[in-house]
Design a protein around this motif. Structure first.
Motif: not given
Length: 503
Positions: A110-129, A152-160
């Motif tokens: 739930q803590r992780m989901r809340m942080l993801i919600d915050a990222i999606e809401a712009g708490a870190f500014g515009e995040i693309r990567h 097929n996702s266009d949500r975020y670019d991820v590099a590991v």
């Protein structure tokens, strides 16, 4: 009751029949006894040398090694990892385990989901990567999930990035704009040398790009929050997970953050539910009805009766191309042990060497050895009924035909008086057929492999949850780099030559 030594001796006296003869003698009975379908995944062991007498002998071995008792310990949160005196609670991340551990895992989710919600809401500014930095289980699992499910996702670019070689990090930097990049640092202990070096370089990259508050762009995924805070990451951006979750079993925890962000929370929840479905099967099914134990019977038959040192895994699906890499760590780090639970020499083969690739590429590279070489190699094929593209279905039909044909050809072979054109046949394979590669099916598939590893460990009488063999190389590398250890002249000369010190 048969003891383990007697069970192993009985297995040594067992004589294999040809696979084709076993099928011909009773095809319907063989299909009924060696095909299982769990979570819409069909597991087909018919093209192996496993027969009913062998199943009986290996069932006796499982009983002698207290399979039921060790399984109960695993799911109850007992001491499943005796050398480190701790539980192994990755299944609790999926809702199957000790109630208090399940509750704690759900709170962390739930803590992780809340942080993801915050990222999606712009708490870190515009995040693309998202730049995900980890190594071993902190990288292999997230990389597999994002590559398999996020195409097929266009949500975020991820590099590991896992390799400490700066070229790996530089490649990721070249792809991303630092102004729109978030960095996740994944380390269970938050002391992993390679991970922290890469993380420091990533922070420097953000600083040099003029990003305001570079450390504020970092998220820590760890079981040691205090160390993450010492590194400079604010407590609100630390996603903890349970200490009893091993690194190579941790993708279900906050280590799976890249997948949850890139795929969306609903997909991550489906991944957990698919794994939980396999957990329930493994916990409740007994004997050869348990697909994970049945797979372990096959593994032990080849490793410790037919002397096969390796096991090959070929994914006839581009989305599963990273699965062989993932399984290498899961299987060889877990069961690459030389002593039993009581510290005695194992005295038999432990984990097979896992290797593999992607079909149909591998057919034009390594299948020569599989069909006509002198090594007997059990092969595992993975394929899906549904493709992941909109091209002509001939592509998928050809892929599936190649996969199934390889298993048939390995088994039947082809006789010829010309030795160069003679195929001996009677070579084993297992086929795993997924309806489709989805979060649910991938979750169930990975959980199947986890429980298969555990079942193999029980049959061998070893601990699959420690990994002391990983530590020695780390210690020596640190001593070599710091000059704090004495080394033999050959090692000293090699180090000097590598660093261009004139030797």
């Amino acid at each position: 009751m048969t003891d383990a030594a007697q069970a192993w001796q009985s297995l040594a006296d067992w004589k294999p029949q040809k696979i084709a003869d076993l099928i011909a003698a009773g095809p319907e009975a063989r299909l009924n006894s060696l095909v299982r379908t769990i979570a819409d995944i069909r597991f087909d062991f018919t093209k192996t040398h496993l027969d009913q007498p062998a199943i009986g002998l290996l069932s006796d071995l499982a009983e002698a090694q207290d399979f039921a008792g060790r399984r109960k310990t695993l799911f109850s949160g007992g001491i499943a990892n005796p050398t480190e005196d701790r539980a192994a609670e990755h299944s609790a991340e999926r809702g199957e385990g000790a109630p208090e551990s399940v509750h704690r895992a759900q709170a962390f989710h739930q803590r992780m989901r809340m942080l993801i919600d915050a990222i999606e809401a712009g708490a870190f500014g515009e995040i693309r990567h998202l730049l995900h930095i980890g190594i071993g289980g902190s990288a292999l699992g997230p990389d597999l999930l994002v590559d398999a499910l996020g195409r097929n996702s266009d949500r975020y670019d991820v590099a590991v990035v896992s390799n400490v070689d700066g070229a790996a990090l530089s490649e990721a930097f070249a792809k991303f704009d630092p102004q729109y990049t978030l960095v996740a640092v994944a380390s269970k202990t938050f002391t992993t040398t390679e991970t922290l070096l890469n993380a420091a370089s990533a922070r420097q990259w953000l600083e040099e790009a003029g990003v305001d508050d570079p450390t504020g762009r970092f998220i820590a995924l760890t079981a040691n929050p205090d160390k993450a805070m010492e590194w400079g990451i604010d407590e609100t951006r630390i996603l903890p997970f349970n200490e009893t979750v091993g690194g190579r079993y941790s993708l279900w925890s906050s280590i799976g953050f890249p997948a949850a962000l890139a795929l969306g929370w609903e997909a991550f929840a489906e991944l957990l539910e698919g794994a939980a479905e396999m957990d329930r099967h493994f916990r409740l099914a007994n004997g050869a009805d348990n697909v994970c134990l049945l797979a372990a019977f096959v593994d032990q038959l080849y490793a410790n009766r037919l002397d096969c040192q390796t096991r090959a895994v070929f994914a006839y699906d581009e989305r599963l191309r990273l699965l062989p890499d993932y399984l290498q760590q899961l299987e060889m780090e877990s069961n690459g042990k030389g002593v039993t639970l009581d510290g005695q020499p194992l005295g038999r083969a432990s984990a097979s060497i896992t290797w593999g690739g992607v079909g149909t590429d591998a057919q034009h590279a390594v299948f020569q050895l599989l069909h006509q070489g002198t090594h007997l190699v059990p092969v595992e094929f993975l394929v899906a009924r549904e493709p992941d593209h909109n091209l002509d279905l001939t592509h998928h039909d050809t892929l599936v035909a190649n996969c199934i044909a390889q298993g048939a050809a390995l088994m039947t072979g082809r006789a010829s008086e010309d030795g160069a054109r003679h195929y001996p046949g009677d070579r084993p394979s297992t086929t795993i057929l997924l309806d489709r590669v989805s979060p649910r099916s991938l979750g169930a598939l990975i959980a199947f492999y986890e429980h298969r590893v555990f079942a193999n460990a029980v049959l061998l009488g070893i601990n699959p949850f420690d990994q002391f063999g990983v530590e020695l190389g780390k210690e020596v590398a640190k001593g070599l780099g710091e000059g704090s250890m004495e080394f033999d002249p050959a090692t000293q000369a090699l180090m000097a030559a590598a660093l261009d010190e004139g030797v």
